[in-house]
Design a protein around this motif. Sequence first.
Motif, short mmCIF file in Angstrom:
data_model
loop_
_atom_site.label_atom_id
_atom_site.label_comp_id
_atom_site.label_asym_id
_atom_site.label_seq_id
_atom_site.Cartn_x
_atom_site.Cartn_y
_atom_site.Cartn_z
N ALA A 70 0.85 -1.19 0.00
CA ALA A 70 0.00 0.00 0.00
C ALA A 70 0.88 1.24 0.00
O ALA A 70 1.94 1.27 0.65
CB ALA A 70 -0.92 0.02 1.21
N LEU A 71 0.44 2.26 -0.73
CA LEU A 71 1.06 3.58 -0.72
C LEU A 71 0.13 4.50 0.05
O LEU A 71 -1.06 4.57 -0.26
CB LEU A 71 1.26 4.08 -2.15
CG LEU A 71 1.75 5.53 -2.32
CD1 LEU A 71 3.16 5.68 -1.76
CD2 LEU A 71 1.71 5.92 -3.80
N VAL A 72 0.67 5.20 1.06
CA VAL A 72 -0.17 6.06 1.89
C VAL A 72 0.27 7.51 1.69
O VAL A 72 1.38 7.90 2.06
CB VAL A 72 -0.07 5.69 3.39
CG1 VAL A 72 -1.05 6.52 4.20
CG2 VAL A 72 -0.34 4.19 3.58
N LEU A 73 -0.61 8.29 1.08
CA LEU A 73 -0.38 9.71 0.85
C LEU A 73 -1.06 10.52 1.96
O LEU A 73 -1.94 10.00 2.66
CB LEU A 73 -0.92 10.13 -0.51
CG LEU A 73 -0.30 9.42 -1.73
CD1 LEU A 73 -1.05 9.81 -3.01
CD2 LEU A 73 1.18 9.77 -1.85
N PRO A 74 -0.73 11.79 2.11
CA PRO A 74 -1.38 12.61 3.14
C PRO A 74 -2.86 12.84 2.83
O PRO A 74 -3.34 12.56 1.72
CB PRO A 74 -0.60 13.93 3.09
CG PRO A 74 0.63 13.65 2.30
CD PRO A 74 0.31 12.53 1.38
N ILE A 75 -3.56 13.41 3.79
CA ILE A 75 -4.95 13.77 3.59
C ILE A 75 -5.09 14.73 2.41
O ILE A 75 -6.02 14.64 1.61
CB ILE A 75 -5.55 14.39 4.87
CG1 ILE A 75 -5.76 13.29 5.92
CG2 ILE A 75 -6.88 15.08 4.58
CD1 ILE A 75 -6.74 12.21 5.51
N ALA A 76 -4.15 15.67 2.28
CA ALA A 76 -4.20 16.63 1.17
C ALA A 76 -3.90 15.99 -0.17
O ALA A 76 -4.09 16.61 -1.23
CB ALA A 76 -3.23 17.78 1.44
N THR A 104 -5.40 8.01 0.17
CA THR A 104 -5.26 9.46 0.18
C THR A 104 -6.50 10.04 0.82
O THR A 104 -7.55 9.38 0.89
CB THR A 104 -5.08 10.00 -1.26
OG1 THR A 104 -4.91 11.42 -1.22
CG2 THR A 104 -6.30 9.67 -2.12
N GLY A 105 -6.39 11.27 1.30
CA GLY A 105 -7.59 11.92 1.83
C GLY A 105 -8.50 12.33 0.70
O GLY A 105 -9.66 11.94 0.63
N ILE A 106 -7.95 13.13 -0.21
CA ILE A 106 -8.67 13.56 -1.40
C ILE A 106 -7.83 13.20 -2.61
O ILE A 106 -6.62 13.04 -2.51
CB ILE A 106 -8.98 15.07 -1.38
CG1 ILE A 106 -7.67 15.88 -1.32
CG2 ILE A 106 -9.88 15.41 -0.20
CD1 ILE A 106 -7.88 17.37 -1.43
N ALA A 107 -8.48 13.08 -3.76
CA ALA A 107 -7.77 12.71 -4.98
C ALA A 107 -8.08 13.71 -6.08
O ALA A 107 -9.25 13.84 -6.48
CB ALA A 107 -8.14 11.30 -5.42
N ARG A 108 -7.06 14.40 -6.55
CA ARG A 108 -7.22 15.27 -7.71
C ARG A 108 -7.14 14.42 -8.98
O ARG A 108 -6.87 13.23 -8.94
CB ARG A 108 -6.17 16.37 -7.69
CG ARG A 108 -6.31 17.30 -6.48
CD ARG A 108 -5.20 18.33 -6.39
NE ARG A 108 -5.41 19.20 -5.24
CZ ARG A 108 -5.04 18.92 -4.00
NH1 ARG A 108 -4.42 17.76 -3.75
NH2 ARG A 108 -5.25 19.76 -3.01
N GLN A 109 -7.37 15.07 -10.11
CA GLN A 109 -7.56 14.34 -11.35
C GLN A 109 -6.35 13.50 -11.74
O GLN A 109 -6.48 12.36 -12.17
CB GLN A 109 -7.90 15.32 -12.49
CG GLN A 109 -8.39 14.63 -13.76
CD GLN A 109 -9.67 13.84 -13.52
OE1 GLN A 109 -10.63 14.37 -12.96
NE2 GLN A 109 -9.69 12.59 -13.96
N THR A 110 -5.14 14.06 -11.61
CA THR A 110 -3.95 13.32 -12.04
C THR A 110 -3.77 12.04 -11.24
O THR A 110 -3.48 10.97 -11.80
CB THR A 110 -2.69 14.19 -11.90
OG1 THR A 110 -2.84 15.35 -12.74
CG2 THR A 110 -1.44 13.44 -12.33
N ALA A 168 -14.17 25.14 4.67
CA ALA A 168 -14.20 24.34 3.44
C ALA A 168 -12.78 24.19 2.90
O ALA A 168 -11.90 24.96 3.21
CB ALA A 168 -15.09 25.02 2.40
N SER A 169 -12.58 23.14 2.06
CA SER A 169 -11.25 22.98 1.48
C SER A 169 -10.89 24.18 0.63
O SER A 169 -11.75 24.86 0.13
CB SER A 169 -11.14 21.73 0.64
OG SER A 169 -12.29 21.07 0.49
N LYS A 170 -9.57 24.38 0.51
CA LYS A 170 -9.07 25.54 -0.23
C LYS A 170 -9.63 25.51 -1.65
O LYS A 170 -9.75 24.44 -2.25
CB LYS A 170 -7.53 25.52 -0.29
CG LYS A 170 -6.86 25.78 1.04
CD LYS A 170 -5.36 25.77 0.88
CE LYS A 170 -4.67 26.02 2.22
NZ LYS A 170 -3.19 26.00 2.09
N PRO A 171 -10.00 26.70 -2.18
CA PRO A 171 -9.82 28.06 -1.65
C PRO A 171 -10.96 28.54 -0.76
O PRO A 171 -11.08 29.74 -0.50
CB PRO A 171 -9.75 28.90 -2.93
CG PRO A 171 -10.66 28.19 -3.86
CD PRO A 171 -10.51 26.72 -3.57
N GLY A 172 -11.79 27.64 -0.28
CA GLY A 172 -12.91 28.04 0.56
C GLY A 172 -14.09 28.50 -0.26
O GLY A 172 -14.11 28.39 -1.48
#
Length: 303
Positions: A60-66, A101-107, A243-247
Amino acid sequence: MLTGKHLVFIGGDARQLEVIAQVIENDASATLIGFSDMHRTFTDTEHGELSEATLSQADALVLPIAGMDNDGRVDTQFAASPVTLTEEHFRALRPGTFVFTGIARQTLSDWCQAHSLRLVKLMELDEVAISNSIPTAEGAIAIAMKETEITLHGARVVVLGFGRCGQTLAHKLRAMGASVSVCARSAADLARVDEMSLAAVEMKDIESVVATADIVFNTIPALILTAAVLKEMSHDCVIIDIASKPGGTDFRYAERRGLKALLAPSLPGLVAPKTAGRIIAQSVSRILALETDGLHGEEDIWS
């Protein structure tokens, strides 16, 4: 137990240290990348370099929440510079490897899908998000107590949004004696607000309700406190945007108008990193243990 499992941790904040501690307690081993300045030691761990060879050994790979930015950057509080991942690193992971991961962006989502990796977005799991809403709410309330000159008891408070954080926040504010109004869009949410004996306000009426507020808490990750809405608010009102950035606040206009508006994302990592880390660790361990035990009844938790 996670006997025989090897996890690779990349970057993060104080929450990640607690996750490491908990998985080691459950008999896993770990390689830590981006932790060179960490002043804490763990058994059965090693500091490693980011390489395809290291990643190929991971269960398993564990990334931060961000999570990971779309340019591959992973921020870390425990090294002088961020860690940068490339698609080659994800290609090195064995198909079926978990990526937490906490959240996952598109990439990140695209690379995991391209290389048959099981991406788990922890903040989309109820078991994490609901528990995580407790330190979030406590942190937001702590900011409100610091930044205002009134008690929360008797204060006119507006909560924007009635998701997991909004519900917990509204409940705790009411318990402290605040007069709580909740703005929400869905009829179901408004019905639940009313059931909780709070003032239910349709989102179209936001301007009228914030006009008399002492404190406004925003939980909606979209521009909701626009210039037009802010124009109706009292200069004494304090805005706490969690809220998550940018709010969801037009901070430029708020400053121009002299309103105190604070962006405060990722509160659990700031106010209660040990608790927040344990919440994450519990879910990571549970999911990996299901795999170890050969149970496959929860495939919908990963993509």
